[in-house]
Design a protein around this motif. Sequence first.
Motif, PDB file in Angstrom:
ATOM      1  N   LEU A  19      36.411  40.987  29.487  1.00 35.43           N
ATOM      2  CA  LEU A  19      35.621  41.458  30.897  1.00 35.43           C
ATOM      3  C   LEU A  19      36.496  41.221  31.868  1.00 35.43           C
ATOM      4  N   THR A  20      36.670  41.973  32.689  1.00 32.28           N
ATOM      5  CA  THR A  20      37.166  41.889  34.095  1.00 32.28           C
ATOM      6  C   THR A  20      36.206  41.464  35.218  1.00 32.28           C
ATOM      7  N   VAL A  21      36.857  40.314  35.960  1.00 32.46           N
ATOM      8  CA  VAL A  21      36.114  39.419  36.976  1.00 32.46           C
ATOM      9  C   VAL A  21      36.680  40.155  38.060  1.00 32.46           C
ATOM     10  N   GLU A  22      36.280  40.434  39.134  1.00 33.20           N
ATOM     11  CA  GLU A  22      36.853  40.698  40.321  1.00 33.20           C
ATOM     12  C   GLU A  22      36.921  39.446  41.172  1.00 33.20           C
ATOM     13  N   ASN A  23      36.038  38.871  41.212  1.00 32.67           N
ATOM     14  CA  ASN A  23      36.060  37.490  41.967  1.00 32.67           C
ATOM     15  C   ASN A  23      35.243  36.413  41.514  1.00 32.67           C
ATOM     16  N   VAL A  24      35.989  35.334  41.396  1.00 30.91           N
ATOM     17  CA  VAL A  24      34.912  33.978  41.000  1.00 30.91           C
ATOM     18  C   VAL A  24      35.195  33.232  42.070  1.00 30.91           C
ATOM     19  N   ARG A  25      34.206  32.616  42.439  1.00 30.41           N
ATOM     20  CA  ARG A  25      34.023  31.481  43.628  1.00 30.41           C
ATOM     21  C   ARG A  25      32.863  30.724  43.388  1.00 30.41           C
ATOM     22  N   MET A  26      32.931  29.523  44.293  1.00 36.31           N
ATOM     23  CA  MET A  26      31.842  28.627  43.998  1.00 36.31           C
ATOM     24  C   MET A  26      30.240  29.333  44.192  1.00 36.31           C
ATOM     25  N   GLY A  27      29.709  29.298  42.893  1.00 39.06           N
ATOM     26  CA  GLY A  27      28.302  29.935  42.873  1.00 39.06           C
ATOM     27  C   GLY A  27      28.023  31.299  42.649  1.00 39.06           C
ATOM     28  N   GLN A  28      29.046  32.064  42.368  1.00 42.00           N
ATOM     29  CA  GLN A  28      28.946  33.546  42.306  1.00 42.00           C
ATOM     30  C   GLN A  28      30.190  34.076  41.216  1.00 42.00           C
ATOM     31  N   ALA A  29      29.988  34.764  40.515  1.00 46.39           N
ATOM     32  CA  ALA A  29      30.908  35.798  39.855  1.00 46.39           C
ATOM     33  C   ALA A  29      30.679  37.130  40.048  1.00 46.39           C
ATOM     34  N   THR A  30      31.684  37.837  40.478  1.00 46.01           N
ATOM     35  CA  THR A  30      31.545  39.263  40.708  1.00 46.01           C
ATOM     36  C   THR A  30      32.241  40.077  39.708  1.00 46.01           C
ATOM     37  N   PHE A  31      31.520  41.153  38.933  1.00 45.74           N
ATOM     38  CA  PHE A  31      32.154  42.097  37.926  1.00 45.74           C
ATOM     39  C   PHE A  31      32.119  43.428  38.653  1.00 45.74           C
ATOM     40  N   PRO A  32      33.265  44.341  38.140  1.00 45.67           N
ATOM     41  CA  PRO A  32      33.248  45.448  38.673  1.00 45.67           C
ATOM     42  C   PRO A  32      32.475  46.531  38.397  1.00 45.67           C
ATOM     43  N   LYS A  33      31.904  46.170  37.015  1.00 48.40           N
ATOM     44  CA  LYS A  33      30.533  47.037  36.733  1.00 48.40           C
ATOM     45  C   LYS A  33      29.582  46.300  36.111  1.00 48.40           C
ATOM     46  N   LYS A  34      28.402  46.740  35.977  1.00 47.18           N
ATOM     47  CA  LYS A  34      27.134  46.036  35.335  1.00 47.18           C
ATOM     48  C   LYS A  34      27.607  45.656  34.131  1.00 47.18           C
ATOM     49  N   LEU A  35      27.348  44.387  33.529  1.00 44.42           N
ATOM     50  CA  LEU A  35      27.474  44.103  32.057  1.00 44.42           C
ATOM     51  C   LEU A  35      26.582  44.957  31.206  1.00 44.42           C
ATOM     52  N   THR A  36      26.833  45.114  30.312  1.00 36.89           N
ATOM     53  CA  THR A  36      26.030  45.862  29.063  1.00 36.89           C
ATOM     54  C   THR A  36      25.368  44.485  28.712  1.00 36.89           C
ATOM     55  N   PRO A  37      24.031  44.975  27.916  1.00 32.51           N
ATOM     56  CA  PRO A  37      23.304  43.774  27.380  1.00 32.51           C
ATOM     57  C   PRO A  37      24.043  42.846  26.424  1.00 32.51           C
ATOM     58  N   GLN A  38      24.881  43.556  25.603  1.00 30.71           N
ATOM     59  CA  GLN A  38      25.719  42.785  24.730  1.00 30.71           C
ATOM     60  C   GLN A  38      26.755  41.865  25.463  1.00 30.71           C
ATOM     61  N   GLU A  39      27.599  42.511  26.587  1.00 30.60           N
ATOM     62  CA  GLU A  39      28.600  41.605  27.333  1.00 30.60           C
ATOM     63  C   GLU A  39      27.781  40.558  27.823  1.00 30.60           C
ATOM     64  N   ARG A  40      26.557  40.840  28.435  1.00 31.45           N
ATOM     65  CA  ARG A  40      25.958  39.804  29.069  1.00 31.45           C
ATOM     66  C   ARG A  40      25.554  38.621  28.154  1.00 31.45           C
ATOM     67  N   ALA A  41      25.006  38.942  27.089  1.00 32.58           N
ATOM     68  CA  ALA A  41      24.656  37.918  26.050  1.00 32.58           C
ATOM     69  C   ALA A  41      25.806  37.085  25.553  1.00 32.58           C
ATOM     70  N   ALA A  42      27.090  38.014  25.358  1.00 34.07           N
ATOM     71  CA  ALA A  42      27.952  37.283  24.798  1.00 34.07           C
ATOM     72  C   ALA A  42      28.739  36.112  25.921  1.00 34.07           C
TER      73      ALA A  42
END
Length: 176
Positions: A19-42
């Motif tokens: 998975l590509t993460v655009e930004n990870v900082r304290m309290g927050q992670a931003t992904f460039p696209k919405k995660l699929t239910p499978q990606e979210r579960a993994a």
Amino acid sequence: MVCRRCIDVVRTTALDLGLTVENVRMGQATFPKKLTPQERAAFLRGIKQHGFDLLETRQSKTVEAIKRLLLDRASNRGSGLGENLSSYLSRELKYEYGHLSKVFSKSQGVTIERFFTLQRLDRVKELLAYDEQSITEIASELGFSSSAHLSATFKKETGMTPREFRKIAAKSRKMP
């Protein structure tokens, strides 16, 4: 998430899953696209292996946002050091301070002010241990009204003065 380890776990877990993460900082992670239910579960399984969980509720997100701002401010990375704490949080989070205080206290079992004081004192301990700044400089940097205010707060919470703490820290650095 409120620590560097949290950030590293999130970043590593995402990368391990491709998975590509655009930004990870304290309290927050931003992904460039919405995660699929499978990606979210993994992703959730991956972070749970490290004892972490996703924040789902608006209140838990608000509490984490408060913590992030307080930690940044206590570390002197945040804005508004000269601004009243309640005004600063209200301005940054766009909520009335009474609401923020109630949500935080209910969730954490401690007031915002107490949490902030403890975070600032942790930062004071770090700076005292480095022994590169005077107590007056530390007080000014961290927004205490004076070195006397810092010393009184420090003694009340730790049972020792900043100078006593600095001496103990210096001794422990010298030990093999």
